[in-house]
Design a protein around this motif. Structure first.
Motif, short mmCIF file in Angstrom:
data_model
loop_
_atom_site.label_atom_id
_atom_site.label_comp_id
_atom_site.label_asym_id
_atom_site.label_seq_id
_atom_site.Cartn_x
_atom_site.Cartn_y
_atom_site.Cartn_z
N MET A 1 -13.34 -1.39 7.18
CA MET A 1 -11.94 -1.07 6.91
C MET A 1 -11.41 -0.18 8.01
SD MET A 1 -9.97 0.17 3.51
CE MET A 1 -10.13 -1.46 2.87
N GLY A 2 -10.13 -0.32 8.32
CA GLY A 2 -9.51 0.44 9.39
C GLY A 2 -9.17 1.86 9.01
N ILE A 3 -8.76 2.61 10.03
CA ILE A 3 -8.34 3.99 9.77
C ILE A 3 -6.88 4.04 9.36
CG2 ILE A 3 -10.08 5.08 11.21
CD1 ILE A 3 -8.01 5.25 13.45
N VAL A 4 -6.18 2.92 9.53
CA VAL A 4 -4.82 2.78 9.04
C VAL A 4 -4.82 1.55 8.13
CG1 VAL A 4 -2.40 2.36 9.64
CG2 VAL A 4 -3.81 3.80 11.12
N VAL A 5 -4.20 1.70 6.97
CA VAL A 5 -4.15 0.60 6.01
C VAL A 5 -2.69 0.20 5.80
CG1 VAL A 5 -4.66 -0.13 3.65
CG2 VAL A 5 -6.25 1.38 4.87
N VAL A 6 -2.42 -1.09 5.97
CA VAL A 6 -1.09 -1.65 5.72
C VAL A 6 -1.22 -2.52 4.48
CG1 VAL A 6 0.74 -3.14 6.59
CG2 VAL A 6 -0.48 -1.63 8.18
N GLU A 7 -0.43 -2.22 3.46
CA GLU A 7 -0.46 -2.99 2.22
C GLU A 7 0.83 -3.79 2.09
OE1 GLU A 7 -2.36 -0.86 -1.27
OE2 GLU A 7 -1.73 0.81 0.02
N VAL A 8 0.68 -5.06 1.72
CA VAL A 8 1.82 -5.96 1.63
C VAL A 8 1.78 -6.67 0.28
CG1 VAL A 8 2.95 -7.97 2.65
CG2 VAL A 8 1.78 -6.32 4.13
N SER A 39 3.92 -2.45 -7.13
CA SER A 39 4.58 -1.66 -8.18
C SER A 39 5.83 -0.92 -7.71
CB SER A 39 3.59 -0.67 -8.81
OG SER A 39 2.53 -1.38 -9.41
N PHE A 40 6.53 -1.46 -6.74
CA PHE A 40 7.85 -0.96 -6.37
C PHE A 40 8.85 -2.00 -6.86
CE2 PHE A 40 5.20 1.28 -3.27
CZ PHE A 40 5.64 2.57 -3.47
N CYS A 41 8.97 -2.08 -8.16
CA CYS A 41 9.71 -3.14 -8.82
C CYS A 41 11.08 -3.39 -8.19
CB CYS A 41 9.87 -2.82 -10.31
SG CYS A 41 8.28 -2.82 -11.15
N GLY A 42 11.27 -4.63 -7.80
CA GLY A 42 12.54 -5.05 -7.25
C GLY A 42 12.69 -4.89 -5.75
N LEU A 43 11.96 -3.96 -5.12
CA LEU A 43 12.13 -3.73 -3.68
C LEU A 43 11.77 -4.97 -2.88
CD1 LEU A 43 12.88 -1.80 -1.41
CD2 LEU A 43 10.54 -0.93 -1.45
N LEU A 51 3.54 -0.91 2.94
CA LEU A 51 3.08 0.47 2.90
C LEU A 51 2.13 0.67 4.07
CD1 LEU A 51 2.23 0.93 -0.89
CD2 LEU A 51 4.32 1.59 0.30
N VAL A 52 2.38 1.70 4.86
CA VAL A 52 1.49 2.06 5.97
C VAL A 52 0.91 3.41 5.61
CG1 VAL A 52 1.31 2.55 8.44
CG2 VAL A 52 2.89 0.78 7.64
N ASN A 53 -0.38 3.42 5.29
CA ASN A 53 -1.04 4.63 4.76
C ASN A 53 -0.21 5.27 3.65
OD1 ASN A 53 -3.25 4.26 6.36
ND2 ASN A 53 -2.91 6.02 7.67
N ASN A 54 0.21 4.43 2.71
CA ASN A 54 0.96 4.82 1.51
C ASN A 54 2.38 5.29 1.77
OD1 ASN A 54 -1.02 4.18 -0.43
ND2 ASN A 54 -2.14 6.03 0.16
N LYS A 55 2.92 5.05 2.97
CA LYS A 55 4.32 5.39 3.28
C LYS A 55 5.11 4.10 3.36
CE LYS A 55 2.84 9.34 5.95
NZ LYS A 55 2.47 9.74 7.30
N ARG A 56 6.24 4.04 2.62
CA ARG A 56 7.06 2.83 2.62
C ARG A 56 7.76 2.63 3.96
NH1 ARG A 56 10.45 3.54 -2.74
NH2 ARG A 56 10.02 5.65 -2.15
N LEU A 66 8.58 -5.69 10.69
CA LEU A 66 7.36 -5.73 11.50
C LEU A 66 7.43 -4.72 12.64
CD1 LEU A 66 4.64 -6.95 12.24
CD2 LEU A 66 5.87 -8.78 13.44
N ASP A 67 8.58 -4.61 13.29
CA ASP A 67 8.74 -3.62 14.36
C ASP A 67 8.56 -2.20 13.83
OD1 ASP A 67 9.18 -5.55 16.30
OD2 ASP A 67 11.37 -5.41 16.16
N LYS A 68 9.10 -1.94 12.65
CA LYS A 68 8.96 -0.61 12.04
C LYS A 68 7.52 -0.34 11.61
CE LYS A 68 13.75 0.01 10.70
NZ LYS A 68 14.67 0.34 9.62
N ILE A 69 6.83 -1.39 11.16
CA ILE A 69 5.41 -1.25 10.80
C ILE A 69 4.61 -0.88 12.04
CG2 ILE A 69 3.35 -2.51 10.06
CD1 ILE A 69 5.25 -4.10 8.17
#
Length: 81
Positions: A1-8, A39-43, A51-56, A66-69
């Motif tokens: 696993m990486g040191i940065v986690v991106v969740e989609v 669990s960010f209902c509707g977003l 989420l990049v290391n739990n930051k939206r 993608l550029d912002k990620i």
């Protein structure tokens, strides 16, 4: 696993891009996790986001998101340099 986690979220508009392939190719130290729901209902119906290391991180289009990620990943990785 990486040191940065991106969740989609699977239902998110950003999945029109191969987000997992793009990010993991550009940043080998990053792990992209595809989830059924974040669990960010509707977003996910309103804007592409991740989420990049739990930051939206979100944008008006999948490409903008993608550029912002990428920027958020670079900020996270700067901590380790």
């Amino acid at each position: 696993m990486g040191i940065v986690v991106v969740e989609v979220c699977d239902g998110n508009a950003i999945t029109t891009l191969d987000i997992e392939g793009i990010i993991e190719k550009e940043f080998p130290e990053v792990a992209v996790l595809m989830n059924e729901c974040l669990s960010f209902c509707g977003l996910c119906r309103v804007k592409p986001y991740a989420l990049v290391n739990n930051k939206r991180v979100f944008g008006n289009t999948p490409e903008e998101c993608l550029d912002k990620i990428r920027s958020a990943i670079k900020e996270e990785l700067a901590v380790y340099q």
